[in-house]
Structure formats: structure tokens, C-alpha cells
Design an enzyme around this catalytic site. Structure first.
Site, PDB file in Angstrom:
ATOM      1  N   LYS A  76       0.827  -1.215   0.000  1.00 31.48           N
ATOM      2  CA  LYS A  76       0.000   0.000   0.000  1.00 31.48           C
ATOM      3  C   LYS A  76       0.870   1.279   0.000  1.00 31.48           C
ATOM      4  O   LYS A  76       2.084   1.202   0.131  1.00 31.48           O
ATOM      5  CB  LYS A  76      -0.925  -0.007   1.207  1.00 31.48           C
ATOM      6  CG  LYS A  76      -1.948  -1.153   1.165  1.00 31.48           C
ATOM      7  CD  LYS A  76      -2.892  -1.057  -0.011  1.00 31.48           C
ATOM      8  CE  LYS A  76      -3.998  -2.088  -0.022  1.00 31.48           C
ATOM      9  NZ  LYS A  76      -3.552  -3.449  -0.295  1.00 31.48           N
TER      10      LYS A  76
HETATM   11  C1  LIG Z   1      -9.638  -3.342  -1.718  1.00 30.50           C
HETATM   12  C2  LIG Z   1      -8.999  -3.913  -0.488  1.00 30.50           C
HETATM   13  N1  LIG Z   1      -9.739  -4.039   0.628  1.00 30.50           N
HETATM   14  C3  LIG Z   1      -9.235  -4.521   1.758  1.00 30.50           C
HETATM   15  C4  LIG Z   1      -7.908  -4.905   1.837  1.00 30.50           C
HETATM   16  C5  LIG Z   1      -7.492  -5.541   3.116  1.00 30.50           C
HETATM   17  O1  LIG Z   1      -6.382  -5.061   3.693  1.00 30.50           O
HETATM   18  P1  LIG Z   1      -5.461  -6.042   4.585  1.00 30.50           P
HETATM   19  O2  LIG Z   1      -4.639  -6.849   3.634  1.00 30.50           O
HETATM   20  O3  LIG Z   1      -4.648  -5.058   5.361  1.00 30.50           O
HETATM   21  O4  LIG Z   1      -6.343  -6.862   5.438  1.00 30.50           O
HETATM   22  C6  LIG Z   1      -7.082  -4.777   0.705  1.00 30.50           C
HETATM   23  C7  LIG Z   1      -5.666  -5.096   0.654  1.00 30.50           C
HETATM   24  O5  LIG Z   1      -4.961  -5.847   1.095  1.00 30.50           O
HETATM   25  C8  LIG Z   1      -7.650  -4.278  -0.480  1.00 30.50           C
HETATM   26  O6  LIG Z   1      -6.922  -4.161  -1.594  1.00 30.50           O
END
Ligand SMILES: Cc1ncc(COP(=O)(O)O)c(C=O)c1O
Length: 369
Positions: free
Chosen positions: A181
Site C-alpha cells: 500500500k
Molecule cells: C480493496 C482492499 N480491501 C481490503 C484490503 C485488506 O487489507 P489487509 O490486507 O490489510 O487486510 C485490501 C488489501 O490488502 C484491499 O486491496
């Protein structure tokens, strides 16, 4: 190899993490946890922020905070990473899939209302790859139908919608600090709200609804969650946040440079930036149309042969085994974008030389077999 998206670690990360180790404040309570929440809320101009162990947890927490649960329906795009859809399932609700816009790749607000039923409780726009959804229209629909709006802004940190930061328009916004990110903590997430009651409730739920009594015993009035982020990671996040403006500047200028290179390539549709938004261009993404020399999947292989990492757009969730039975609208645009969309290298450390190389390959292959 030119990677798709890797972290940029160039600031006070070591210094702040070392401070945690030196002082012994490594776990889920500590000054960096508080500081990260305060600084993040300041950055996105939200009333309050609540840090979590990842972005998925932030979305689940948002749903629980707003009382979304068993028997409820939540309208969500199918063209997304699976996290928000799984989070809906975790709370016992059901996802209902809505199509996306061809030019911005995000929730098509005009197709929401036909999916609303008496069971609908929330709308969950996902601002994939950086471009914000049409939040005015989504908020208007939500107001008229008495629904909550949870923004999945995990891929759009730094993007703006009509001058406000993405993630702060809906009732609750969620972000991720996964390694790919805009800023990272290794793993982590954040929930923000301009409604202090929601944010306070989210904090309470994320910390096992712990109440410390006068005699120091712990009392828990409700089922809570351990979604806390350790101080060590929050320290890393504070350091990353110090450089976010610089990261964004590079991302936006690289997207402009990509656009200049790829604008004239027949069959390549470059990303848009509607006049009412500022796009963070988290992943620079293009659509490989039928007129292009080769198909999208072949392009991915040919880029890889040149040492360039790329990725197809998200495989739609509505056809995956756990969600095959869920309600959906017409998803033609979703399916079309999945077949033709491609993410190109987008790290903050990407140079103009890298972009030249990627663009040259795309231009060359565009001339045909
Ligand atoms: C669109 C989207 N939503 C939610 C997430 C969830 O984040 P995490 O991986 O930190 O749980 C991500 C990325 O990883 C994402 O790209």
C-alpha cells in the site's frame, strides 16, 4: 525485475521502532499507537481514527460498529480484492454485487438502487486502484433509503473527493497498511469516522470491550475483538506517514508520465481522473482493448519475459465458490474489466527509466504479432 508495488522505507522507521525496543513498549499499548491514530486522523481530516491489525479487520469492525449483522444485505462491487466481501460474511450479512464504471473501475452508483431491498443495511464502495467512487450519489441514495456507507479506502489513501479525503465521506472509512500500500506498517489498518460515537465504539470493540474497574480487574460487557496494532508497528506507521505527501507526489507524477507514454498506443485505454477527484494512482492501471495487438494475458507474459511484473485486474468475487449464490445485478462491465485490465509497476521508487522500459514493451507489442 521491476516489481508491481514495493514499500518505500526512507525515513524515521528504524529510529522509532528502536525507541519501542529500547523502552520495552513493544505491545498494543504505547505512545506510538496513540500518535499514529492522532496523526492519521489529522492527515485525512477525520474526527477520530482507530488503528487495527489489518485492513480487513478495520472493515469488519466498521460493520460491527454500525450494527450490520445476521440477515442484513450489503451492496458491494464484485471487482475488488476479496477482503470487504469476506468481512461482510464474517458478521453474518450477505453481499449483493453491483457493477462498476468502465472508466473509473469503481462502484457504479447508478446501478445501486435497483439492488436495494428491505434487508439492505449498508453500501460498501471500494475505491480500487485509487479512483474514488461517486460518493455524492452514493450518500444521497444512502440518505433516502436510511443506509450506512462504509468506504473501503484501502487502495485510495491520499485520493480526494471534491476536496475532502477519500474515506471520510461515508459514515466510516477503512484503510490498509499492507506492504504493497501507499504507506505500510508491514501489516495494519485504520478505521476513521467524523462521528465520534462510531469511532469510540469501534475502539471499544477492537480492544475486547475492556473496562478496568477500580480494583484493576477487567470487566467485559459485550463480546469484543482483539484487533489492536502493536506499538512497534504503529511506530513504523508514524515514520511512514511523515513521508506520505512526498510518496503521493511521486505516484501522481509517475502516472502523468505513464499517460504521456501510453496515450497514443492503439488499444490501450489509460486511467481517468474525473474533474471532481484527485487520484492517488495507487496502482497505475490500463485496459487492453480488443484493438490492441495481443490479449491482456499474453501481455502479462511478455512483460514478465522483460523482467516487468504486472497483474490482471481482480478476478470478480461473484463467481468464486463461497459467493456464487449471492444476489447480483448485471455485471457485464465487471467481467469485461477483469478480462482486459492490467496493473503496471507503481512503486514509489519507480523511475522514469523504468516507465520508459514498460512503455516501450507495450508500444512494441501493440504493433501486432
Ligand atoms: C480493496 C482492499 N480491501 C481490503 C484490503 C485488506 O487489507 P489487509 O490486507 O490489510 O487486510 C485490501 C488489501 O490488502 C484491499 O486491496
Amino acid at each position: 525485475m521491476i516489481p508491481l508495488s514495493i514499500p518505500e522505507i526512507r525515513g524515521n522507521e528504524w529510529k522509532y521502532v528502536k525507541d519501542c525496543i529500547d523502552t520495552g513498549w513493544v505491545s498494543s499499548v504505547g505512545s506510538y499507537v496513540d500518535l499514529f491514530e492522532i496523526k492519521f486522523a489529522e492527515y485525512v481530516k477525520a474526527k477520530k481514527a482507530v488503528v487495527t491489525m489489518n485492513g480487513t479487520a478495520a472493515i469488519q469492525l466498521a460493520l460491527v460498529t454500525l450494527g450490520v449483522g445476521e440477515g442484513d444485505e450489503v451492496i458491494v462491487p464484485s471487482l475488488t480484492f476479496i477482503s470487504p466481501v469476506n468481512a461482510i460474511k464474517y458478521v453474518g450479512a450477505t453481499p449483493v454485487f453491483v457493477d462498476v464504471c468502465r472508466d473509473t473501475y469503481v462502484m457504479d452508483a447508478e446501478k445501486i438502487e435497483e439492488l436495494i431491498t428491505p434487508k439492505t443495511k449498508a453500501i460498501l464502495p471500494v475505491h480500487i486502484y485509487g479512483h474514488p467512487a461517486d460518493m455524492d450519489m452514493i450518500m444521497d441514495i444512502a440518505r433516502r433509503h436510511n443506509l450506512f456507507v462504509i468506504e473501503d479506502a484501502t487502495e485510495a489513501l491520499g485520493s480526494e473527493y471534491k476536496g475532502g479525503m477519500v474515506g471520510t465521506v461515508g459514515h466510516i472509512g477503512c484503510y490498509s497498511f499492507n506492504g504493497n500500500k501507499l504507506i505500510t506498517t508491514g501489516a495494519g489498518g485504520m478505521l476513521v469516522s467524523n462521528n465520534e460515537e462510531y469511532a469510540d465504539r469501534a475502539k471499544f470493540l477492537s480492544t475486547q470491550t475492556k473496562v478496568v474497574l477500580e480494583n484493576k480487574a477487567f470487566y467485559h460487557p459485550e463480546v469484543g475483538y482483539n484487533f489492536r496494532m502493536p506499538n512497534l508497528l504503529a511506530a513504523f506507521g508514524v515514520a511512514q506517514l511523515e513521508n506520505i505527501e512526498e510518496f503521493l507526489k511521486v505516484k501522481r507524477s509517475n502516472a502523468k508520465y505513464y499517460n504521456k507514454q501510453l496515450n497514443e498506443v492503439k488499444g490501450i485505454t489509460i486511467p481517468v481522473e474525473k474533474e471532481w477527484v484527485k487520484n492517488c494512482f495507487w496502482l497505475y492501471s490500463v485496459v487492453v482493448e480488443d484493438e490492441y495487438g495481443i490479449a491482456r494475458d499474453e501481455l502479462i507474459i511478455r512483460l514478465k519475459e522483460k523482467g516487468i511484473e504486472s497483474r490482471p485486474f481482480f478476478m470478480p468475487i461473484h463467481d468464486m465458490p463461497p459467493y456464487k449464490m449471492c444476489k447480483r445485478g448485471n455485471l457485464d462491465v465487471t467481467n469485461d474489466l477483469y478480462n482486459k485490465g492490467i496493473n503496471l509497476p507503481s512503486s514509489v521508487g519507480l523511475t522514469h527509466e523504468d516507465i520508459n522500459l514498460v512503455s516501450e514493451v507495450i508500444k512494441e507489442l501493440g504493433k501486432g504479432k
